[in-house]
Structure formats: structure tokens, C-alpha cells
Design an enzyme around this catalytic site. Structure first.
Site, mmCIF file in Angstrom:
data_model
loop_
_atom_site.group_PDB
_atom_site.id
_atom_site.type_symbol
_atom_site.label_atom_id
_atom_site.label_comp_id
_atom_site.label_asym_id
_atom_site.label_seq_id
_atom_site.Cartn_x
_atom_site.Cartn_y
_atom_site.Cartn_z
ATOM 1 N N HIS A 142 42.166 38.446 41.667
ATOM 2 C CA HIS A 142 41.691 37.069 41.577
ATOM 3 C C HIS A 142 40.613 36.896 40.504
ATOM 4 O O HIS A 142 39.841 35.947 40.544
ATOM 5 C CB HIS A 142 41.187 36.590 42.949
ATOM 6 N N ASN A 149 40.323 45.506 59.887
ATOM 7 C CA ASN A 149 40.018 44.075 59.749
ATOM 8 C C ASN A 149 39.586 43.530 61.101
ATOM 9 O O ASN A 149 40.124 43.929 62.129
ATOM 10 C CB ASN A 149 41.262 43.330 59.243
ATOM 11 N N CYS A 175 37.591 28.658 19.497
ATOM 12 C CA CYS A 175 38.401 27.454 19.271
ATOM 13 C C CYS A 175 37.736 26.173 19.774
ATOM 14 O O CYS A 175 38.263 25.085 19.567
ATOM 15 C CB CYS A 175 39.789 27.623 19.892
ATOM 16 N N ILE A 198 36.082 38.978 43.854
ATOM 17 C CA ILE A 198 35.690 38.701 42.464
ATOM 18 C C ILE A 198 34.288 39.226 42.195
ATOM 19 O O ILE A 198 33.702 38.932 41.171
ATOM 20 C CB ILE A 198 35.723 37.176 42.196
ATOM 21 N N SER A 251 40.892 42.110 54.930
ATOM 22 C CA SER A 251 41.747 41.020 54.458
ATOM 23 C C SER A 251 42.620 40.557 55.601
ATOM 24 O O SER A 251 43.181 41.369 56.329
ATOM 25 C CB SER A 251 42.630 41.478 53.295
ATOM 26 N N SER A 252 42.746 39.247 55.747
ATOM 27 C CA SER A 252 43.606 38.725 56.804
ATOM 28 C C SER A 252 45.054 38.641 56.316
ATOM 29 O O SER A 252 45.932 38.216 57.047
ATOM 30 C CB SER A 252 43.105 37.355 57.245
ATOM 31 N N GLN A 290 41.085 41.547 46.229
ATOM 32 C CA GLN A 290 41.142 40.091 46.130
ATOM 33 C C GLN A 290 39.746 39.550 45.813
ATOM 34 O O GLN A 290 39.585 38.349 45.649
ATOM 35 C CB GLN A 290 41.605 39.491 47.461
ATOM 36 N N THR A 293 31.522 41.046 53.085
ATOM 37 C CA THR A 293 30.607 40.220 53.886
ATOM 38 C C THR A 293 29.364 41.015 54.295
ATOM 39 O O THR A 293 28.280 40.457 54.394
ATOM 40 C CB THR A 293 31.301 39.629 55.131
ATOM 41 N N CYS A 302 42.897 29.821 23.765
ATOM 42 C CA CYS A 302 43.124 30.904 22.794
ATOM 43 C C CYS A 302 43.019 32.289 23.423
ATOM 44 O O CYS A 302 43.245 33.290 22.751
ATOM 45 C CB CYS A 302 42.147 30.786 21.623
HETATM 46 ZN ZN LIG Z 1 39.362 29.433 22.680
#
Ligand SMILES: [Zn+2]
Length: 262
Positions: free
Chosen positions: A119, A218, A155, A103, A193-194, A101, A28, A130
Site C-alpha cells: 500500500h 490476529n 513536470c 505504510i 491483518s483481518s 499492508q 498498533t 511523470c
Molecule cells: Zn511529474
């Protein structure tokens, strides 16, 4: 002994068997919104952005809100002091891995080498049929320009951002390496993290069950506070900066002691 000295000493004593476990609160301060947090900018965004059912029902809308609210905000963010200190501690040989956690790739941008992303990651796409993986930037520009949902070059199926959406399982390889690291660690430091999202939140519990010491940085209470050696409510970047200084002092003074012995 101050809180930062206590953590610094425990880190050094762990001899490299220390893990960081990070959540939204670690980012944050970088301006990355905490979409589960109370003050998150994510209040402004459609709550279904990570909804897997919506993705299948209306992939174009799902991609549009992802591009607008997730990709555009996160790709602009930079690591903060917390990310940088964690990377520095790893380069000193004190941290075995960062389990996150988040991204947002900010640990890697800060220089962390061993990062387990529970995550997923905002900057990749995946094919759920695929298994194709690719860089999102090769697809998202086209989407923004032409509003055509990205398709798998192998694919032909619709591609999905390689982020774990609500209702999807966590990547099994990442989860199992996080579990095994937790079992052998001597120290786990929770940052921002909570500990309310499972199965990710199992990781500090497993570490505790296997004898690791737990530190929690935290801003709000967690259900593991009672089991922690220390709970810190300060901003992660501010506190970790002090830990880093304390580590440096301790390493310097132990080196001086070694030298005087010889
Ligand atoms: Zn694919």
C-alpha cells in the site's frame, strides 16, 4: 507442543521459504492507528484522508489532513517487539520476505531487509503524471509553512503522498513479486491483518493454494482461520517473542546434536 514451539518448528522446517504478511494490527502496539480497526484512533480523523477523489478535488485540504494525521503520527512511531522479532528471524535466514499492508516503514526501522509494501509508504511522494518519486520531507515542511501544495520538480503537476488511496490500484511490481513469493513459499504467517482488504488478502490464499502452511496471529477472526495450522489471539509482540525464544532453543539443541555426532 505449545503454539510457539509449533510455529518455531514449522519456521525452521521451511528452510527459509517463509513469509510474513502483516497488517495494521502489527503496528498498533507502536501507537500507529489502525484506520480500519474498531478501536483505531483514526475514528478521530477525517475519514476521507485516503480518498483519491478528494485529493483531486481539494488537494490542499487532502495534504493538510495527511500532514496532520498521517505523517505527524507515523513519523514519531518506533518498531515494537513484533517488528524486531520478524527482523531477527530474517537475519537467521528463516524469513524470505515481509509483505506488508502497512505504510509506516516500521519493518525497515526494525532491520528487515526484504519488505514488500503493498500500500505504498508514508515517507515518499510521487507524481502521477511523470512518475517522479521523492522523499516527502523535502516537500512537506514547505507545505506546512506556506500551505502551498507540493508540485513535481520535473513536470509541475501536484505531487501525491506515495500511499495507495482508496480507489487507486496497488503498485503492480510489488503485487506481482508478492504473488510469486506466495506461490513458492512453504509457510506464511499472518500478523495483525483481518484479511478483508483485497487484493492484498489474496496473498495468503495463493500461498495456501500452492501448499504453504498458514499461521494466523490476529486478535479477531478471519475467513482463513479454518485453513490455518494454528490461530493465535495473543498480542503479536508477546507471542512472537516466545516464538523467537523457541527458535533459539531449537537451533541450539540441534547444533549440540550435530556437534555430538562429530
Ligand atoms: Zn511529474
Amino acid at each position: 507442543m505449545s503454539a510457539e514451539e509449533k510455529l518455531a518448528k514449522t519456521l525452521i522446517d521451511a528452510g527459509g521459504k517463509a513469509l510474513f504478511f502483516t497488517g495494521a494490527g502489527a503496528s498498533t502496539e507502536s501507537g500507529v492507528p489502525d484506520f480500519r480497526g474498531p478501536q483505531g484512533l483514526w475514528k478521530r480523523i477525517p475519514p476521507e484522508v485516503f480518498d483519491i477523489d478528494l485529493f483531486y478535488r481539494d488537494p490542499e485540504y487532502s495534504w493538510r489532513i495527511y500532514a496532520e494525521y498521517v505523517y505527524s503520527q507515523i513519523s514519531r512511531a518506533s518498531p515494537n517487539r513484533a517488528h524486531i522479532v520478524i527482523a531477527e528471524l530474517e537475519s537467521l535466514g528463516l524469513v524470505e520476505a515481509v509483505i506488508t499492508q502497512n505504510i509506516d516503514k516500521l519493518h525497515q526501522k526494525a532491520g528487515s531487509k526484504k519488505v514488500i509494501e503493498l500500500h505504498g509508504t508514508y515517507d515518499k511522494v510521487q507524481c502521477l503524471r511523470c512518475g517522479f518519486h521523492g522523499d516527502i520531507k523535502d516537500f512537506i515542511e514547505d507545505f506546512i509553512r506556506e500551505k502551498r501544495v507540493p508540485r513535481c520538480p520535473k513536470c509541475g503537476r501536484i505531487l501525491k503522498p506515495a500511499v495507495v488511496y482508496f480507489g487507486e490500484p496497488l503498485p503492480s511490481e510489488e503485487l506481482s513479486s508478492a504473488f510469486s513469493l506466495a506461490k513458492s513459499s512453504k509457510l506464511i504467517i499472518v500478523v495483525g491483518s483481518s484479511l478483508s482488504v483485497y487484493p492484498a488478502a489474496l496473498i495468503p490464499e495463493i500461498a495456501l493454494d500452492h501448499g504453504a502452511k498458514l499461521f494466523i496471529i490476529n486478535e479477531s477472526p478471519t475467513h482463513l482461520d479454518k485453513d490455518a495450522e494454528l490461530v493465535v489471539r495473543e498480542k503479536a509482540g508477546t507471542f512472537l517473542e516466545k516464538v523467537s525464544n523457541a527458535v533459539e532453543e531449537m537451533m541450539k539443541s540441534s547444533k549440540q546434536k550435530d556437534e555430538s555426532l562429530w
